[in-house]
Design an enzyme around this catalytic site. Structure first.
Site, PDB file in Angstrom:
ATOM      1  N   TYR A 156      46.904  30.004  27.580  1.00 27.22           N
ATOM      2  CA  TYR A 156      46.421  29.780  26.212  1.00 27.22           C
ATOM      3  C   TYR A 156      47.558  30.074  25.252  1.00 27.22           C
ATOM      4  CZ  TYR A 156      43.149  30.393  22.192  1.00 27.22           C
ATOM      5  OH  TYR A 156      42.491  30.316  20.989  1.00 27.22           O
ATOM      6  N   LYS A 176      45.770  25.567  27.371  1.00 22.10           N
ATOM      7  CA  LYS A 176      45.167  25.214  26.083  1.00 22.10           C
ATOM      8  C   LYS A 176      46.223  25.445  25.014  1.00 22.10           C
ATOM      9  CE  LYS A 176      41.848  26.670  22.588  1.00 22.10           C
ATOM     10  NZ  LYS A 176      41.049  27.805  22.076  1.00 22.10           N
ATOM     11  N   VAL A 202      39.355  21.763  23.207  1.00 23.61           N
ATOM     12  CA  VAL A 202      38.560  22.980  23.012  1.00 23.61           C
ATOM     13  C   VAL A 202      38.360  23.117  21.514  1.00 23.61           C
ATOM     14  CG1 VAL A 202      38.386  25.449  23.424  1.00 23.61           C
ATOM     15  CG2 VAL A 202      39.541  23.986  25.101  1.00 23.61           C
TER      16      VAL A 202
END
Length: 297
Positions: free
Chosen positions: A136, A164, A207
């Protein structure tokens, strides 16, 4: 990674208006509401989920309850990233045991490790669990960037399956996407403004915090993109900006929670020191819902 694609909601974490305690019943209700409105996955305990204000027991409980409610309908990603490597290893195992399909690992924050240290951090976590891990990258909040070269090396680790990117730097996301063309490594956009652009470039999913409120619009965007109807996809993308601008009127996820409450999806309040919106902002929220044609409960 074939099960993880499309619109993945960065779900807010409901807290009781009475004492800020974790409201698991509301979390279960919200998870089902989002799935019923078409989202393809849930990301819990992330930035908009106020992970930084949850203790480990709450993160485990939230994961266990949401996974039970979802009952396999969509994948569940749970955030386990901590500042320390040992702590992250322990929490990753706990959340995997609680049933999360994927574990998200935000970079250490406040600390700013050099890239070799960051690589070792992630390799150590990966070796401590069989769980599928998603890196992330959100340097604007953490001060720590996952450089593409580091991501490329980590993509060779068997259970590090994706990243992400919430940097907002599209060149960085493009560099990650280039890695995904040659390795089994999924890229997930984390900047809602770049959603359609990211899909066009090759991101597997987005997301999206905004999909807490307008899941149907964003699912329609994705469906249109998959069908090759880019004109419709762009039209749906343009609808997102009203919500995005309204959300910026307070620290996240205050406006999001207030909006969901008005929609009849209990989200409770933010934990201190973040306050809920004042009357002036709430007037804008009412106007926004009216413009979207979303009825208030």
């Amino acid at each position: 990674m074939s099960d993880l694609k499309g619109i993945i909601t960065a779900m807010v974490t409901p807290f009781s208006e009475k004492d800020e305690s974790l409201d698991v019943a509301a979390a279960r209700n919200m998870a089902s509401w989002l799935i019923e409105h078409g989202v393809h996955g849930l990301f819990i305990g992330g930035t908009n989920g106020e992970f930084h204000l949850l203790n480990d027991d709450e993160k485990e409980l939230l994961t266990r309850e949401v996974v039970d409610e979802v009952a396999g309908r969509v994948p569940v990603i749970a955030g386990a990233g901590c500042c320390g490597t040992t702590h992250t290893c322990e929490l990753s195992r706990r959340l995997a045991d609680a049933g999360a399909d994927y574990i998200s690992l935000v970079t250490p924050y406040y600390l700013v490790p050099k890239q070799p240290d960051l690589r070792k951090h992630y390799e150590t976590i990966a070796s401590s669990t069989d769980a599928k891990l998603i890196l992330y990258n959100i340097p604007g909040q953490t001060g720590c960037k996952i450089e593409p070269e580091t991501a490329d090396a980590l993509a060779d680790v068997d259970n590090i399956v994706g990243i992400k990117d919430s940097s907002g730097d599209f060149d960085t996301q493009l560099a990650y996407i280039e890695i995904s063309k040659h390795k089994d490594f999924g890229v997930f956009n984390g900047s809602d403004s770049l959603m359609l652009k990211a899909f066009k470039a090759g991101s597997a999913g987005s997301v999206a915090a905004t999909s807490n409120v307008i899941p149907e619009i964003e699912v329609a965007l994705y469906d249109a993109f998959v069908a090759g109807d880019l004109e419709k996809a762009q039209a749906e993308r343009d609808k997102m900006d009203l919500l995005r601008m309204t959300l910026k009127k307070c620290v996240a996820p205050a406006v999001m929670k207030a909006t969901l409450n008005l929609m009849g999806v209990p989200a409770g309040i933010t934990r201190k020191p973040i306050s809920m919106p004042d009357d002036n902002v709430m007037a804008d929220v009412h106007t926004m819902l009216a413009e979207y044609g979303i009825p208030e409960a």
